[in-house]
Design an enzyme around this catalytic site. Structure first.
Site, PDB file in Angstrom:
ATOM      1  N   ASN A  19      13.279   3.472   9.459  1.00 12.96           N
ATOM      2  CA  ASN A  19      13.036   4.707  10.213  1.00 12.96           C
ATOM      3  C   ASN A  19      11.545   5.009  10.367  1.00 12.96           C
ATOM      4  O   ASN A  19      11.163   6.099  10.767  1.00 12.96           O
ATOM      5  CB  ASN A  19      13.733   5.886   9.529  1.00 12.96           C
ATOM      6  CG  ASN A  19      15.241   5.796   9.657  1.00 12.96           C
ATOM      7  OD1 ASN A  19      15.747   5.251  10.631  1.00 12.96           O
ATOM      8  ND2 ASN A  19      15.951   6.314   8.672  1.00 12.96           N
ATOM      9  N   HIS A  47       9.138   5.482   8.194  1.00 12.40           N
ATOM     10  CA  HIS A  47       8.395   6.320   7.260  1.00 12.40           C
ATOM     11  C   HIS A  47       8.444   5.685   5.875  1.00 12.40           C
ATOM     12  O   HIS A  47       9.249   4.784   5.621  1.00 12.40           O
ATOM     13  CB  HIS A  47       8.906   7.777   7.256  1.00 12.40           C
ATOM     14  CG  HIS A  47      10.313   7.944   6.800  1.00 12.40           C
ATOM     15  ND1 HIS A  47      11.287   8.547   7.568  1.00 12.40           N
ATOM     16  CD2 HIS A  47      10.940   7.603   5.657  1.00 12.40           C
ATOM     17  CE1 HIS A  47      12.432   8.570   6.922  1.00 12.40           C
ATOM     18  NE2 HIS A  47      12.249   7.999   5.771  1.00 12.40           N
ATOM     19  N   CYS A  84       5.115  11.088   4.574  1.00 10.27           N
ATOM     20  CA  CYS A  84       3.875  10.334   4.384  1.00 10.27           C
ATOM     21  C   CYS A  84       3.781   9.247   5.458  1.00 10.27           C
ATOM     22  O   CYS A  84       4.740   8.505   5.687  1.00 10.27           O
ATOM     23  CB  CYS A  84       3.852   9.708   2.993  1.00 10.27           C
ATOM     24  SG  CYS A  84       2.309   8.877   2.591  1.00 10.27           S
TER      25      CYS A  84
END
Length: 379
Positions: free
Chosen positions: A274, A276, A311
């Site tokens: 995804n 991330h 993040c």
């Protein structure tokens, strides 16, 4: 990948040996992609036994459940047929067995907490595949794929009562259920497959995010209807105890922290499908700032993480840790539940820490956490 007859095969009758040969032949046909002979090999039916075998005789084949993809109306993948997992008989949870591999073992000669977290993620994803959900994202339903929606972790709580060692077999059961209007929850119970002992439990909360805008979104009725049919009809929790540790609020760690590890940077390998940073990576970052004297003498018993901010691949992260005072309740015996063994804490063998992950530049909070540590058992 052929099934083996034990060396002391004299205790098995000829019919058993013939059946194993038939299973091997069937497996060869399946792997070659050729039409199979008349024998139908489905793992839940492939159980071979020897009436006079000793108590600890080798297992030839293991029953893994009652339902598979064909039972639910879709063609099961090759991976789905070969993995040691399936839906339970009522179809409302999923069980899978894993062998702990040598590269999943750490300095304590047991599986690391990152290994445990990865297995939890794997069995949850396999559960989603087993009911026909997407393989291009974590448990995305047809409506979610159409609207570019994904699940992201909001909270993870893991308790490990006994870490498995290399070559141990762990059986993990998982199930999901609704969690208000904005998310869902997933629970797990981990067992030592050889003994049936509960060696760990975990629970998590997930929220829905738009993959394009990276904004959170409420769970629509359409999405809810797609996955709730595979959830328990009544609430079921891996931590049913009142006021259990998974519900405890995590206070924000304030500066100055007692311990720190600055300048952590995501690797390319830390990004998931995804796009991330994978939630297991945060566990490793949290532990990077633990004092070495605790790592040497204690092992992680409980970890709770609240995920506050996504993040990015080019972010620089600081990991901060401080000791948290232990309240009196934490020093009382832990009551076993769901078959888990009770443990006893005392102020000499037990430590508790608060953690904070933040962006190095502006100090924005990424993640806050709490860990509990017990004295290492004698080896």
């Amino acid at each position: 990948m052929l099934l083996q007859v034990p060396s002391s095969s004299s205790s098995c009758n000829a019919a058993t040996a013939d059946h194993i040969q038939a299973l091997n032949k069937q497996l060869q046909f399946q792997l070659l992609g050729s039409p199979s002979p008349s024998l139908s090999l489905r793992r839940r039916n492939a159980v071979v036994s020897c009436a006079s075998a000793p108590e600890r005789s080798p297992v030839l084949a293991v029953e893994t459940g009652e339902l598979n993809g064909r039972d639910l109306g879709f063609e099961e993948s090759l991976a789905g047929r070969l993995r040691l997992g399936s839906l339970t008989e009522d179809g409302l949870s999923y069980k899978e067995k894993f062998i702990v591999r040598c590269y999943e073992v750490g300095i304590n000669k047991t599986a690391t907490v990152e290994t445990i977290a990865n297995l939890l993620q794997e069995v949850g994803s396999n559960h989603a595949q087993s009911v026909g959900f997407s393989t291009d994202g974590f448990a995305t339903t047809p409506t979610m794929r159409k609207l570019h929606l994904i699940w992201v972790t909001a909270r993870m709580h893991i308790e490990v009562y006994k870490y498995p060692a290399w070559s141990d077999v762990v059986e993990i059961e998982t199930w999901c259920q609704g969690e208000g209007r904005i998310g869902t929850r997933r629970d797990w119970i981990l067992k030592d497959y050889a003994t049936g002992e509960v060696i760990g439990r975990a629970t998590s909360k997930w929220v829905m995010m738009n993959q394009d805008t990276r904004r959170l979104q409420k769970v629509s009725d359409d999405v809810r209807e797609e996955y709730l049919i595979y959830c328990p009809r009544e609430p079921r929790f891996s931590f049913p105890e009142e006021n259990n540790a998974s519900l405890k609020k995590i206070s924000k760690l304030e500066d100055p922290a007692q311990y720190s590890r600055l300048g952590l940077v995501p690797r390319r390998a830390d990004l998931d499908m995804n796009q991330h940073v994978n939630n297991v990576t945060y566990i490793g970052w949290v532990l990077e700032s633990m004092p070495q004297e605790i790592i040497d003498t204690h092992e992680l018993q409980t970890i709770t993480l609240d995920y506050r901010r996504e993040c990015q691949h080019d972010d620089v992260v600081d990991s901060l840790t401080s000791r948290e005072p232990v309240d009196d309740d934490a020093l009382l015996p832990l009551n076993g539940s769901n078959g888990s063994a009770a443990a006893v804490k005392n102020d000499q063998d037990y430590y508790q820490f608060l953690h904070l992950l933040r962006l190095s530049g502006d100090g924005l909070e990424i993640n806050r956490g709490r860990t509990e540590w017990r004295k290492k058992p004698p080896r």
